[in-house]
Write an enzyme that holds these catalytic residues in place. Sequence first.
Site, PDB file in Angstrom:
ATOM      1  N   LYS A  71      -7.807 -19.223   0.516  1.00 44.84           N
ATOM      2  CA  LYS A  71      -6.507 -19.353   1.566  1.00 44.84           C
ATOM      3  C   LYS A  71      -6.891 -18.288   2.350  1.00 44.84           C
ATOM      4  CE  LYS A  71      -2.687 -19.108   1.953  1.00 44.84           C
ATOM      5  NZ  LYS A  71      -2.444 -19.080   3.693  1.00 44.84           N
TER       6      LYS A  71
ATOM      7  N   GLU B 184      -5.528  -5.756  -3.524  1.00 47.53           N
ATOM      8  CA  GLU B 184      -5.892  -5.477  -2.176  1.00 47.53           C
ATOM      9  C   GLU B 184      -4.708  -4.715  -1.530  1.00 47.53           C
ATOM     10  OE1 GLU B 184     -10.315  -5.756  -1.973  1.00 47.53           O
ATOM     11  OE2 GLU B 184      -9.755  -5.542  -0.515  1.00 47.53           O
TER      12      GLU B 184
ATOM     13  N   CYS C 258      -4.959  -2.125   6.882  1.00 48.10           N
ATOM     14  CA  CYS C 258      -4.233  -1.300   5.718  1.00 48.10           C
ATOM     15  C   CYS C 258      -4.660   0.198   6.161  1.00 48.10           C
ATOM     16  CB  CYS C 258      -5.089  -2.020   4.943  1.00 48.10           C
ATOM     17  SG  CYS C 258      -6.400  -1.746   4.579  1.00 48.10           S
TER      18      CYS C 258
ATOM     19  N   GLU D   2       5.120   1.643   5.331  1.00 49.63           N
ATOM     20  CA  GLU D   2       3.735   1.177   5.801  1.00 49.63           C
ATOM     21  C   GLU D   2       4.569  -0.067   7.453  1.00 49.63           C
ATOM     22  OE1 GLU D   2       1.628  -2.908   4.644  1.00 49.63           O
ATOM     23  OE2 GLU D   2      -0.360  -1.662   5.204  1.00 49.63           O
TER      24      GLU D   2
END
Length: 491
Positions: free
Chosen positions: A185, A260, A294, A392
């Site tokens: 997906k 991750e 990331c 983040e």
Amino acid sequence: MTTAEKTPLTPVPSGDHPGTFIGGAWLDRTTSFPSVDPATGETFGHISASEVADVDRAVAAARAAARAWARTSPSERGAILGRWAGLVFQNMHRLAALEARNVGKPLSGGLLNVQIAGSILQFTAGGADKLTGATLPTRSPDFFGFTRREPHGVCAIVLPWNVPAVLFAANIGPALAAGNAVVLKPSEVAPLVIHALVELAEEAGLPAGVLNVLTGVGVELGATLVSHPGIDHISFVGSVATGRLVMQAAAQNLTPIKVELGGKSPNVVFADADLDVAVPAIVRSITENAGQNCNAGSRLLVQADVADEVRSRVVAAMSEIRIGAWHEDLDMGPLVNPVQHERVSGLVTGALGDGVELILGGERPTGRDGGNFLAPTVLSVTDRSAPIVGQEIFGPVLTVETFTDDADALALANGTDFGLLACIWTNDVSRALRMSSEIGAGQISVNQFSDAGVIGMPFNMAKQSGFSSGNGYRALYEFTREKAVAVKLLG
Ligand code: NAD
């Protein structure tokens, strides 16, 4: 690496796609969502959305194909992946344009990512016939013990939108090389390059059902997929919040999982660093892909003695960043969508106050009224407890803090929940090695930003950035389980 065809931008990518690939057939569905250019807000096509019932169909198709694929000789699996890598290189500009327009990144950024994706597929193709077990010591010569590496079976792989081609190759390559069938997906936000990569897999001769794709909204489709009892292993790449939900779903079926997740990676600059090398790399680390990586270098930690100089050189370089749409191929594009634009802008304005000062950007760049553009932004932070230094942001937003000595640098570098990458800038090798062992991160770079483009280097994570070793040879092992076989010799 093979050279790509020469003519960029031909053809201009289409945003139309069926989006659902099950048992070797692309299937049109009744509802759809638009492909929107992040630079203009223009709709340039529609992708039909997979139905929740497609999860059952895709898992069944993968199950039906899994045994034959696992029994295909490893060198034949490698040969198919190798042909696929070749097709990726041949179609590099078309693929790069799809990724660039869908995510909003400059075309050269798309090209780099497609090159990396092709190289990962090539690397994993070579690894398919090199997965081995071990012969083990036994209690006497009348016994024989060995281990075998076997594929998990049917793997669910759920991916984010920011670097789709790379993350696709980094997960699908090792999963298929190791003999698994996959239900994938991609993110509904930017799946176009992934659809094109899957079409090339068909052309390379990947058997029907080995790779199935469902495109649609995560909370429905993704959640149904990762909860499915027919899934033998889950790979999730995305945010911490979704990672937690996916791990909860995995716990229900005790499905093995690797995750991750996000990052808040520091560039730690000591007074003895070569600033001519460091400053451009630091700027690139937070402006590449508009900071939507990331491993973006979103925290600048700089020794007090050189803080003023580094800060002013970084601000000067960031104010020179040229911003534009994907096809203008400048230094930086817009954020991926209005939601992300609002989120990042809100985090910046919400952070300002005592101890957090805006010294660059924070708003739309001049002349870019449409689309999701945000100027490169720098925040000077003196309050170490300000939430912005640990969050983040996923945009071109750099926080700058100062430290006094090695111990202080370490305390700052280790002061977030994330542990993806830390970059150390110093000419003192002893300090660099000491820092590399004491900073809690899966990856350390010294006098350079991330080595993630080097395919053999593991892409490791620590703390709340997740756990896995993407890239490199060990990535193939993550897509196998080990079986121990003990034999008593009779007679
Ligand atoms: P996200 O977590 O919102 O979505 C990731 C994927 O999960 C998407 O495909 C989404 O549709 C799906 N999803 C959403 N809800 C789900 C649910 N309940 N169950 C199952 N699937 C669900 O992340 P995003 O916004 O697409 O991507 C940005 C994030 O990805 C950032 O945090 C970034 O750091 C992270 N990321 C990590 C790495 C890495 O290697 N560590 C690489 C790239 C991006």
